[in-house]
Enzyme design. Structure first.
Site, PDB file in Angstrom:
ATOM      1  N   ARG A 124      36.115 -24.711  17.058  1.00  4.93           N
ATOM      2  CA  ARG A 124      35.110 -24.577  15.994  1.00  4.93           C
ATOM      3  C   ARG A 124      33.994 -23.622  16.421  1.00  4.93           C
ATOM      4  O   ARG A 124      33.908 -23.256  17.598  1.00  4.93           O
ATOM      5  CB  ARG A 124      34.483 -25.945  15.726  1.00  4.93           C
ATOM      6  CG  ARG A 124      33.777 -26.469  16.969  1.00  4.93           C
ATOM      7  CD  ARG A 124      32.954 -27.713  16.752  1.00  4.93           C
ATOM      8  NE  ARG A 124      32.143 -28.008  17.926  1.00  4.93           N
ATOM      9  CZ  ARG A 124      32.565 -28.637  19.006  1.00  4.93           C
ATOM     10  NH1 ARG A 124      33.814 -29.067  19.074  1.00  4.93           N
ATOM     11  NH2 ARG A 124      31.755 -28.843  20.023  1.00  4.93           N
ATOM     12  N   LYS A 169      42.033 -34.769  39.079  1.00  7.82           N
ATOM     13  CA  LYS A 169      41.076 -34.879  40.171  1.00  7.82           C
ATOM     14  C   LYS A 169      39.692 -35.036  39.539  1.00  7.82           C
ATOM     15  O   LYS A 169      39.359 -34.315  38.597  1.00  7.82           O
ATOM     16  CB  LYS A 169      41.120 -33.593  41.015  1.00  7.82           C
ATOM     17  CG  LYS A 169      40.107 -33.552  42.149  1.00  7.82           C
ATOM     18  CD  LYS A 169      40.579 -34.372  43.306  1.00  7.82           C
ATOM     19  CE  LYS A 169      39.562 -34.424  44.442  1.00  7.82           C
ATOM     20  NZ  LYS A 169      39.964 -35.468  45.430  1.00  7.82           N
TER      21      LYS A 169
HETATM   22  C1  MV4 Z   1      35.624 -34.315  33.960  1.00 11.09           C
HETATM   23  C2  MV4 Z   1      34.568 -34.554  34.875  1.00 11.09           C
HETATM   24  C3  MV4 Z   1      34.879 -34.524  36.218  1.00 11.09           C
HETATM   25  N1  MV4 Z   1      36.152 -34.286  36.621  1.00 11.09           N
HETATM   26  N2  MV4 Z   1      36.859 -34.078  34.406  1.00 11.09           N
HETATM   27  C4  MV4 Z   1      33.114 -35.139  29.989  1.00 11.09           C
HETATM   28  C5  MV4 Z   1      33.274 -34.564  28.646  1.00 11.09           C
HETATM   29  C6  MV4 Z   1      34.641 -34.024  28.576  1.00 11.09           C
HETATM   30  N3  MV4 Z   1      34.598 -32.764  27.909  1.00 11.09           N
HETATM   31  C7  MV4 Z   1      35.094 -33.902  29.977  1.00 11.09           C
HETATM   32  N4  MV4 Z   1      34.092 -34.533  30.795  1.00 11.09           N
HETATM   33  C8  MV4 Z   1      34.184 -34.548  32.140  1.00 11.09           C
HETATM   34  N5  MV4 Z   1      35.421 -34.302  32.642  1.00 11.09           N
HETATM   35  C9  MV4 Z   1      37.110 -34.075  35.711  1.00 11.09           C
HETATM   36  N6  MV4 Z   1      38.355 -33.838  36.127  1.00 11.09           N
HETATM   37  C10 MV4 Z   1      33.302 -34.797  34.382  1.00 11.09           C
HETATM   38  C11 MV4 Z   1      33.086 -34.805  32.994  1.00 11.09           C
HETATM   39  C12 MV4 Z   1      31.730 -35.025  32.555  1.00 11.09           C
HETATM   40  C13 MV4 Z   1      31.013 -34.014  31.917  1.00 11.09           C
HETATM   41  C14 MV4 Z   1      31.586 -32.769  31.637  1.00 11.09           C
HETATM   42  C15 MV4 Z   1      30.869 -31.796  30.977  1.00 11.09           C
HETATM   43  C16 MV4 Z   1      29.551 -32.037  30.600  1.00 11.09           C
HETATM   44  C17 MV4 Z   1      28.976 -33.242  30.864  1.00 11.09           C
HETATM   45  C18 MV4 Z   1      29.693 -34.248  31.520  1.00 11.09           C
HETATM   46  C19 MV4 Z   1      29.089 -35.462  31.794  1.00 11.09           C
HETATM   47  C20 MV4 Z   1      29.788 -36.448  32.429  1.00 11.09           C
HETATM   48  C21 MV4 Z   1      31.129 -36.225  32.811  1.00 11.09           C
END
Ligand code: MV4
Length: 461
Positions: A303, A213
């Site tokens: 880490r 999702k």
């Molecule tokens: C997501 C999300 C929305 N929904 N997963 C980006 C980095 C990776 N660690 C996972 N990420 C994301 N996963 C779902 N199901 C939005 C992001 C995301 C994000 C997450 C954490 C910090 C910054 C971000 C920037 C853009 C998108």
């Protein structure tokens, strides 16, 4: 008499090779010294003048400036460890810190890798096996299967419908924002799958994908854990790392604002339970998305993290020392009941970069003034006359503050930023000063998109 764990730990190693550079090489060297351990520093040709080189017990240049030929050169690092008589290798963050093959090679060379086992690193490196481990352990995850997507388009379509649009396609080998694609509705699903699969094959050597999702306005909240080799694990509170641009964090804080203890408590305990189930050792971070009062696990970092200081400030635990002691085989010297987080901490990442283009800014630091008031900590390796090289990450310092309340910590950070002068190169300090005047940030009303929107508005103004 069987050995107690403390006895078996004695003498496991007395010299640590620090396989990193910059502020974290300096930070780890301090921790080694405070534990009575000798520290071996390494460098590339670009870092020969690094200040942590002259304070180390030995300093070995392992290769040319390009990271691939120095800080990522496993054989050169292992050779340096042998030459210097190191019994352990601390990988820091970035570079080889989450490379399971390196952790394995270190152990096979008869040295200790200061981190989890190669097997834990590999499990968490594959984002599907990480999610499966967390679901099994009862950690709340983003809705979606903990298995790879099949090839059959009809089945994929059914999975998306079951989750409900919008969905996000992620590469099992990705992480940290690489290899993912948002799918708003069914008519672009198969095209998105094909594109992401090809990118994954090229970038990670594996076409394996999974679906979740898509959460539209989450915050990024993480939980810090520390575990020993004897079945003990604790969590050290939480951090909010939502303030990011292009997956690069800019400001972090602990605790995450506006999150009641009784809603984070079960999540922290689930993380501890997961660590015990997978036999995790050392420090680790569980990354969550937080939206509408609920937590959703996304990834685990195996880490030491850049932002560990905000948790050190609030918990009072020296995370680097605890990590090294865990690698020595010591029993964790604190229980969950001993962990009491106090006050509020912020970290600003000071980057050598152009304020408009964000491109790295190399050159000589011609003037440097750093704040030194109570409640302010600066983690850095730079000094006046230091040459910032263009080869590596642009992080040159971290400003960290601690105060009783969030508002006081923000005020203290304004003071810390006002007292920081770096000349000769461009930095993001002006932009950080402006950010700490922002009202919505002061109210804790941010999410993962806030900073990019704020920058867009600021440019338009
Ligand atoms: C997501 C999300 C929305 N929904 N997963 C980006 C980095 C990776 N660690 C996972 N990420 C994301 N996963 C779902 N199901 C939005 C992001 C995301 C994000 C997450 C954490 C910090 C910054 C971000 C920037 C853009 C998108």
């Amino acid at each position: 008499m069987p050995e107690t764990p403390e006895q078996s730990a004695a003498g496991r190693f007395d010299t640590v090779l620090i396989a990193n550079r910059g502020e974290i090489a300096a930070r780890i060297q301090h921790a080694c010294r405070e534990l009575g351990l000798k520290a071996v520093a390494i460098c590339s040709e670009a870092d020969k003048e690094a200040p942590y080189g002259s304070t180390a017990d030995s300093f070995i240049c392992i290769g040319p400036s390009s990271a691939a030929k120095s800080y990522l050169n496993q054989d050169a690092i292992l050779l340096a460890a042998r030459l210097a008589g190191a019994g352990a290798i601390h990988p820091g963050y970035g570079f080889l810190s989450e490379n399971a093959a390196f952790a394995d090679a270190v152990e096979k060379a008869g040295l200790i890798f200061i981190g989890p086992t190669a097997s834990s690193i590999a499990t968490m490196g594959d984002k599907i096996s990480a999610k499966r481990a967390m679901m099994t352990a009862g950690v709340p995850c983003v809705p979606g299967p903990d298995t790879a997507l099949p090839d059959d388009p009809a089945t994929i379509g059914r999975i998306a419908l079951e989750i409900g649009y919008p969905v996000i396609i992620k590469a099992a080998g990705g992480g940290g924002g690489r290899g993912m694609r948002v799918v708003p509705k069914a008519d672009v699903l198969h095209e998105a799958i094909a594109l992401t699969r090809e990118e994954a094959r090229k970038a990670f050597g594996s076409p394996s994908l999974y679906m979740e999702k898509f959460l539209e306005h989450p915050r990024h909240i993480e939980i810090q854990v520390i575990c020993d080799d004897h079945g003990n694990a604790v969590w050290l509170g939480h951090r909010d790392c939502s303030m990011q641009r292009r997956h690069q964090k800019v400001v972090e804080e602990a605790p995450a604002p506006g999150i009641a203890p009784d809603i984070i408590q079960p999540v922290g305990l689930a993380c501890v339970e997961a660590c015990l189930q997978i036999g995790y050792r050392g420090v680790g971070t569980f990354e969550f998305l937080y939206e509408d009062g609920a937590f959703y696990f996304i990834e685990m970092n195996t880490r030491l993290q850049v932002e560990h200081p905000v948790t050190e400030m609030t918990s009072g635990v020296d995370i680097v020392q605890a990590q090294i002691r865990a690698a020595q085989g010591h029993v964790l010297d604190l229980t969950q009941g001993d962990v009491t987080c106090e006050g509020h901490s912020f970290e600003c990442r000071i980057n050598a970069e152009d304020p408009e283009t964000f491109l790295p800014s190399a050159g000589v630091v011609t003037h440097l003034a750093l704040p030194a008031e109570p409640g302010i900590r600066v983690d850095t390796h730079i000094h006046a006359g230091y040459k910032v090289s263009p080869y590596y990450d642009s992080l040159i310092a971290k400003l960290i503050v601690h105060a009783p309340t969030r508002a006081e910590a923000m005020a203290r950070m304004r003071e810390a930023l006002a007292g920081t002068e770096i000349e000769g190169i461009s930095t993001n300090i002006p932009f950080l000063r402006a950010l700490f005047e922002d009202d919505a940030f002061a109210r804790g009303e941010t999410d993962i998109h806030y900073l990019e929107q704020w920058l867009k508005l600021r440019r338009a103004a």
